[in-house]
Design a protein around this motif. Structure first.
Motif, short mmCIF file in Angstrom:
data_model
loop_
_atom_site.label_atom_id
_atom_site.label_comp_id
_atom_site.label_asym_id
_atom_site.label_seq_id
_atom_site.Cartn_x
_atom_site.Cartn_y
_atom_site.Cartn_z
N LEU A 79 -14.47 -7.28 35.77
CA LEU A 79 -14.53 -8.60 36.75
C LEU A 79 -13.93 -9.78 35.86
CD1 LEU A 79 -18.40 -8.19 37.58
CD2 LEU A 79 -16.44 -7.82 38.99
N LEU A 80 -14.36 -10.07 34.73
CA LEU A 80 -13.61 -11.06 33.84
C LEU A 80 -12.19 -11.34 33.96
CD1 LEU A 80 -14.59 -13.83 32.37
CD2 LEU A 80 -14.45 -12.18 30.37
N ILE A 81 -11.57 -10.11 33.55
CA ILE A 81 -10.18 -9.93 33.58
C ILE A 81 -9.40 -10.46 34.90
CG2 ILE A 81 -8.17 -8.49 33.35
CD1 ILE A 81 -9.51 -6.84 31.40
N TRP A 82 -10.10 -9.82 36.13
CA TRP A 82 -9.54 -10.14 37.28
C TRP A 82 -9.73 -11.75 37.81
CZ3 TRP A 82 -5.39 -7.69 38.36
CH2 TRP A 82 -5.44 -6.50 38.17
N ALA A 83 -11.06 -12.04 37.50
CA ALA A 83 -11.19 -13.43 37.86
C ALA A 83 -10.54 -14.71 37.31
CB ALA A 83 -12.98 -13.78 37.57
#
Length: 365
Positions: A79-83
């Motif tokens: 989630l963090l990578i894409w956000a």
């Protein structure tokens, strides 16, 4: 495509109330689930066989616990990578809380409902636009699908799983249940569609019709804006996000390998030497079967599926403790620990908001 920093001023009231209900339900379910697992372990285990084990190697139990909990970290990283790729300055803590909220919601609702609505809603609450949040959820689906399209055929080939009669019988049962679930879903959609059409025609009165028209107009505006954001994110991923997709795909592989290897570590703890590839595949079968069990968190049905699949593959007399241990590690420990951590986050955020209000009051003229 950079966005302003994600807001942290507080949760939307509806989402907050929903999360509070999930948290209360989770804390209520844990004691009953643990007692049920202890009863299953006691009555379905051959105690003479258990005494013959001597002192099992606790390192395998610790490994099983690690494998059960590490997917929280990998899911958060995805989630963090894409956000951040999209341009949102969110923290690991923000996305970890989103992960926990989704896990808790999927534990107290039927497994088929998933935690995607809460995952999407919590990302929106963190300041991520609806379309961007929907894109992140969809990218997670694509990563999972790509991994399983590779992993499942390879697992079937390496383990020669087609020789197991239990898989054939489960396949026939799941096929019948899947048809029932699909039929119910189609019928529910048709009923809602007919009812909404009656409202818009004014069959139920002019006041419901006026509210229905306003609701439809708002929904169309939101959908148009969400669809535009959704398309822009996916164009950006195709143009500049291929290396990140490869990275998240590898993280996805680690995540599911950990989750589906808990039972292998538990089997080694109980003294059984098993085929990790076959047990990985069978875990996929069981977790897929849980999608068609209508109880919260697939309670009851998950244990029955595990018992049915692994009874002939684990040492005689140990299937009871294996079933209880697997369910404890993959569900109740996560439910209890996740509830505690999520509650701690809520308390910390409430204290932060209270401190900011006091500071703002002290600075006021």
């Amino acid at each position: 495509m950079t966005q302003p920093p994600a807001g942290t001023s507080g949760e939307k009231p509806g989402l907050s109330r929903g999360l509070d209900r999930v948290l209360r339900t989770a804390l209520f379910l844990v004691p009953f689930g643990v007692l049920g697992n202890l009863a299953l372990s006691w009555f379905a285990t051959d105690h003479d066989k258990l005494r013959e084990l001597g002192r099992p190697d606790l390192r395998y139990l610790y490994l099983a616990l690690f494998l059960a909990l590490f997917p929280w970290v990998t899911n958060t990283l995805r989630l963090l990578i894409w956000a951040r790729f999209i341009g949102h300055r969110v923290s690991f803590r923000d996305m970890f809380r989103v992960t926990l909220g989704a896990e808790l919601s999927s534990s107290v609702f039927p497994t088929s409902s998933g935690g995607e609505v809460f995952r999407w809603g919590m990302m929106v609450q963190k300041g991520i636009p609806q379309g961007h949040a929907a894109s992140i959820v969809t990218l997670g689906y694509i990563e999972d699908m790509a991994f399983f399209l590779v992993a499942i055929p390879v697992s079937v080939f390496l383990s020669r799983a087609w020789e197991l009669p239990v898989l054939a019988s489960m396949g026939r049962e799941l096929q019948g249940q899947a048809l029932v679930v699909i039929g119910i879903g189609i019928a529910a959609v048709l009923v809602v569609r007919l009812l909404f059409a009656a409202v818009l025609r004014g069959t139920l009165g002019q006041r419901p019709r006026a509210k229905g028209l306003r609701f439809t107009a708002r929904l169309k505006r939101k959908f148009r804006r969400t669809w535009q954001d959704f398309r822009s994110v996916h164009r950006l991923v195709i143009r500049r996000g291929k290396s990140r997709f490869l990275l998240t795909f590898l993280i996805t592989a680690v995540q599911w390998s950990c989750r589906y290897s808990v039972v292998t570590a538990l089997a080694f703890f109980l003294g059984a030497r098993v085929d990790p590839v076959l047990f990985f595949l069978l875990q996929w079968v069981i977790f897929t079967a849980m999608m068609f069990i209508p109880t919260p968190g697939a309670t009851g049905g998950a244990e029955a599926a595990f018992y049915l699949v692994y009874e002939a593959l684990l040492p005689a007399g140990l299937i009871g403790i294996a079933t209880a241990g697997w369910r404890m590690l993959t569900f109740y420990v996560q439910l209890a620990l996740g509830s505690i951590i999520f509650l701690a986050f809520n308390i910390a955020d409430a204290r932060t908001r209270a401190r900011r209000r006091r500071e703002a009051g002290g600075e006021a003229p």
